[in-house]
Scaffold this motif. Structure first.
Motif, PDB file in Angstrom:
ATOM      1  N   TYR A  55     -88.518 -53.633   1.295  1.00 46.61           N
ATOM      2  CA  TYR A  55     -88.549 -54.566   2.433  1.00 46.61           C
ATOM      3  C   TYR A  55     -88.813 -53.825   3.748  1.00 46.61           C
ATOM      4  CZ  TYR A  55     -86.599 -58.873   0.302  1.00 46.61           C
ATOM      5  OH  TYR A  55     -86.388 -60.032  -0.403  1.00 46.61           O
ATOM      6  N   HIS A  56     -88.076 -52.701   3.947  1.00 45.09           N
ATOM      7  CA  HIS A  56     -88.106 -52.064   5.257  1.00 45.09           C
ATOM      8  C   HIS A  56     -89.293 -51.105   5.430  1.00 45.09           C
ATOM      9  CE1 HIS A  56     -85.995 -49.582   8.571  1.00 45.09           C
ATOM     10  NE2 HIS A  56     -86.733 -50.533   9.092  1.00 45.09           N
ATOM     11  N   ARG A  57     -89.280 -49.992   4.665  1.00 47.34           N
ATOM     12  CA  ARG A  57     -90.280 -48.953   4.944  1.00 47.34           C
ATOM     13  C   ARG A  57     -91.683 -49.343   4.467  1.00 47.34           C
ATOM     14  NH1 ARG A  57     -86.756 -43.341   4.774  1.00 47.34           N
ATOM     15  NH2 ARG A  57     -84.735 -44.326   4.486  1.00 47.34           N
ATOM     16  N   SER A  60     -92.273 -53.910   5.932  1.00 49.37           N
ATOM     17  CA  SER A  60     -92.159 -54.115   7.385  1.00 49.37           C
ATOM     18  C   SER A  60     -92.983 -53.091   8.160  1.00 49.37           C
ATOM     19  CB  SER A  60     -90.705 -54.003   7.848  1.00 49.37           C
ATOM     20  OG  SER A  60     -89.895 -54.920   7.175  1.00 49.37           O
ATOM     21  N   HIS A  61     -92.943 -51.804   7.712  1.00 51.69           N
ATOM     22  CA  HIS A  61     -93.548 -50.740   8.533  1.00 51.69           C
ATOM     23  C   HIS A  61     -94.793 -50.091   7.935  1.00 51.69           C
ATOM     24  CE1 HIS A  61     -90.441 -50.898  11.551  1.00 51.69           C
ATOM     25  NE2 HIS A  61     -89.501 -50.840  10.608  1.00 51.69           N
ATOM     26  N   ARG A  62     -95.141 -50.458   6.709  1.00 47.73           N
ATOM     27  CA  ARG A  62     -96.305 -49.860   6.044  1.00 47.73           C
ATOM     28  C   ARG A  62     -96.301 -48.326   6.166  1.00 47.73           C
ATOM     29  NH1 ARG A  62    -101.006 -53.599   8.441  1.00 47.73           N
ATOM     30  NH2 ARG A  62     -99.643 -53.500  10.229  1.00 47.73           N
ATOM     31  N   ASN A  92     -89.186 -60.996  10.579  1.00 48.64           N
ATOM     32  CA  ASN A  92     -88.055 -60.882  11.505  1.00 48.64           C
ATOM     33  C   ASN A  92     -87.897 -59.444  11.982  1.00 48.64           C
ATOM     34  OD1 ASN A  92     -87.402 -63.555  11.253  1.00 48.64           O
ATOM     35  ND2 ASN A  92     -85.699 -63.251   9.840  1.00 48.64           N
ATOM     36  N   HIS A  93     -88.063 -58.506  11.047  1.00 49.46           N
ATOM     37  CA  HIS A  93     -87.843 -57.104  11.393  1.00 49.46           C
ATOM     38  C   HIS A  93     -88.942 -56.571  12.317  1.00 49.46           C
ATOM     39  CE1 HIS A  93     -85.812 -53.325  11.067  1.00 49.46           C
ATOM     40  NE2 HIS A  93     -86.984 -52.722  10.863  1.00 49.46           N
ATOM     41  N   ARG A  94     -90.176 -57.006  12.101  1.00 42.66           N
ATOM     42  CA  ARG A  94     -91.265 -56.580  12.996  1.00 42.66           C
ATOM     43  C   ARG A  94     -91.025 -57.114  14.415  1.00 42.66           C
ATOM     44  NH1 ARG A  94     -96.709 -57.158   9.166  1.00 42.66           N
ATOM     45  NH2 ARG A  94     -96.167 -55.444   7.768  1.00 42.66           N
ATOM     46  N   HIS A  96     -88.082 -57.694  15.645  1.00 37.99           N
ATOM     47  CA  HIS A  96     -86.971 -56.881  16.166  1.00 37.99           C
ATOM     48  C   HIS A  96     -87.500 -55.604  16.811  1.00 37.99           C
ATOM     49  CE1 HIS A  96     -83.353 -54.499  16.446  1.00 37.99           C
ATOM     50  NE2 HIS A  96     -83.802 -53.638  15.540  1.00 37.99           N
ATOM     51  N   HIS A  97     -88.451 -54.943  16.153  1.00 40.02           N
ATOM     52  CA  HIS A  97     -88.995 -53.705  16.727  1.00 40.02           C
ATOM     53  C   HIS A  97     -89.844 -53.979  17.965  1.00 40.02           C
ATOM     54  CE1 HIS A  97     -87.920 -50.281  14.143  1.00 40.02           C
ATOM     55  NE2 HIS A  97     -87.722 -51.214  13.232  1.00 40.02           N
ATOM     56  N   ALA A  98     -90.602 -55.084  17.938  1.00 42.46           N
ATOM     57  CA  ALA A  98     -91.492 -55.376  19.068  1.00 42.46           C
ATOM     58  C   ALA A  98     -90.701 -55.769  20.316  1.00 42.46           C
ATOM     59  CB  ALA A  98     -92.460 -56.492  18.688  1.00 42.46           C
ATOM     60  N   ASN A 243     -83.564 -42.519  15.363  1.00 39.81           N
ATOM     61  CA  ASN A 243     -84.742 -41.791  14.851  1.00 39.81           C
ATOM     62  C   ASN A 243     -85.799 -42.792  14.379  1.00 39.81           C
ATOM     63  OD1 ASN A 243     -83.118 -39.596  15.156  1.00 39.81           O
ATOM     64  ND2 ASN A 243     -83.239 -38.875  13.040  1.00 39.81           N
ATOM     65  N   HIS A 244     -85.338 -43.828  13.667  1.00 41.85           N
ATOM     66  CA  HIS A 244     -86.272 -44.816  13.121  1.00 41.85           C
ATOM     67  C   HIS A 244     -86.976 -45.598  14.233  1.00 41.85           C
ATOM     68  CE1 HIS A 244     -88.078 -47.976  10.882  1.00 41.85           C
ATOM     69  NE2 HIS A 244     -87.275 -48.885  11.375  1.00 41.85           N
ATOM     70  N   HIS A 245     -86.231 -46.000  15.284  1.00 46.11           N
ATOM     71  CA  HIS A 245     -86.876 -46.724  16.386  1.00 46.11           C
ATOM     72  C   HIS A 245     -87.856 -45.819  17.137  1.00 46.11           C
ATOM     73  CE1 HIS A 245     -85.321 -50.883  17.052  1.00 46.11           C
ATOM     74  NE2 HIS A 245     -84.486 -50.487  16.101  1.00 46.11           N
TER      75      HIS A 245
HETATM   76 ZN   LIG Z   1     -87.492 -50.878  11.073  1.00 44.97          ZN
END
Ligand SMILES: [Zn+2]
Ligand SMILES: [Zn+2]
Length: 300
Positions: A55-57, A60-62, A92-94, A96-98, A243-245
């Protein structure tokens, strides 16, 4: 829409909670069996891999490319965690980052939808799980076009509830087979099913709540994301959230061996097995640009 959303939040949060309380009560009367603990660890690993790596890496983040069989498997395993279908989660997660820690963020512990500051406790509850009871889901047509084009993923997405049920049935069947009794099946349902769901959910949710509230901020990210080393093992590394953000498209979140980036380790393993490629890492220039000498940089 809102009723369905509230019902999903209620059932997916309180059923695992009730199951966990029942499991703990049984622990005092029946003790801990190796089979129960084994099923908890196995199902936790399978579904946390689905959420963190899939789901995440991946979605959401390709942050890497995966063979279609691995993509499908990760989507199914992530769905078994009962945190919503993969395309909904990734959209939702994309968002959140944007729009992190602004009024458009679905689950900021700091700011509400009108841009006003939240109280500490109210903010922590909202960011952890409260937001699920009433939110406008991010628009996948705008934010996840690439995922909507993946026909296998959209089919898995539509069958979400089937995978949630599978996540409960698998440990039940395994528990029954291992013990050869109905009692063993019930125990498998509680430990590998409901209690596992509870622990995976709250480990994941801590990324939205605790990891935007407490901890260190070694990188200037313009939001309140933090690193929490004490949470890295249950989150498979996800708690290195600052680190992830700082490097959201990187497949790895740890920069030292003691960051225990289990999700990153699994991606390396998938690559060795020929199932993953195109693994993204931040350039040395990007690292330098975002690094600060302070362990606790001010937020936005
Ligand atoms: Zn993320
Ligand atoms: Zn975040």
């Amino acid at each position: 829409m809102r009723t369905r959303q509230r019902l999903h939040a209620l059932v997916s949060l309180f059923l695992p909670l009730a199951g966990t309380l029942l499991t703990l009560a049984r622990l005092f009367t029946q003790g801990l069996l190796a089979a129960d603990l084994g099923l908890l660890v196995l199902m936790y690993t399978v579904t946390m891999t689905g959420v963190d790596v899939g789901y995440h890496r991946l979605f959401s983040h390709r942050s890497f490319k995966a063979r279609s069989s691995l993509r499908a498997l990760l989507a199914v395993c992530g769905s078994m965690a009962a945190q919503g279908p993969p395309i909904y989660w990734a959209s939702n997660h994309r968002l959140h980052h944007a729009r992190s820690d602004t009024e458009d963020d679905l689950h900021s512990p700091h700011v509400n939808g009108e841009g006003q500051r939240r109280g500490r406790l109210a903010g922590l509850w909202h960011s952890h799980a409260g937001w699920m009871f009433g939110h406008t889901p991010a628009n996948p047509i705008r934010l996840a076009k690439d995922l909507l084009r993946d026909t296998t993923l959209t089919r898995i997405n539509q069958l979400y509830y089937l995978w949630v049920m599978l996540g409960l049935l698998l440990p039940t069947a395994l528990g029954g087979l291992l013990a050869g009794t109905w009692q063993g099946a019930w125990s498998g349902f509680l430990w590998g099913g409901l209690a596992r769901m509870f622990f995976v959910q709250h480990a994941t949710f801590s990324g939205n709540s605790l990891c935007h509230f407490f901890g260190s901020r070694p990188h200037r990210t313009g939001d309140w994301s933090t690193n929490n080393l004490w949470l890295v093992i249950p989150t498979f590394g996800g708690a290195m959230h600052n680190n992830h953000h700082a490097f959201p498209s990187s497949a790895f979140v740890g920069s030292r061996w003691w960051h225990f980036d289990l999700g990153g380790g699994l991606i390396r393993l998938f690559a060795k097995l020929g199932l993953a490629s195109g693994i993204k890492v931040p350039s040395p220039e990007a690292r330098l640009l975002l690094a600060t000498d302070s362990r606790d940089t001010a937020g936005p």
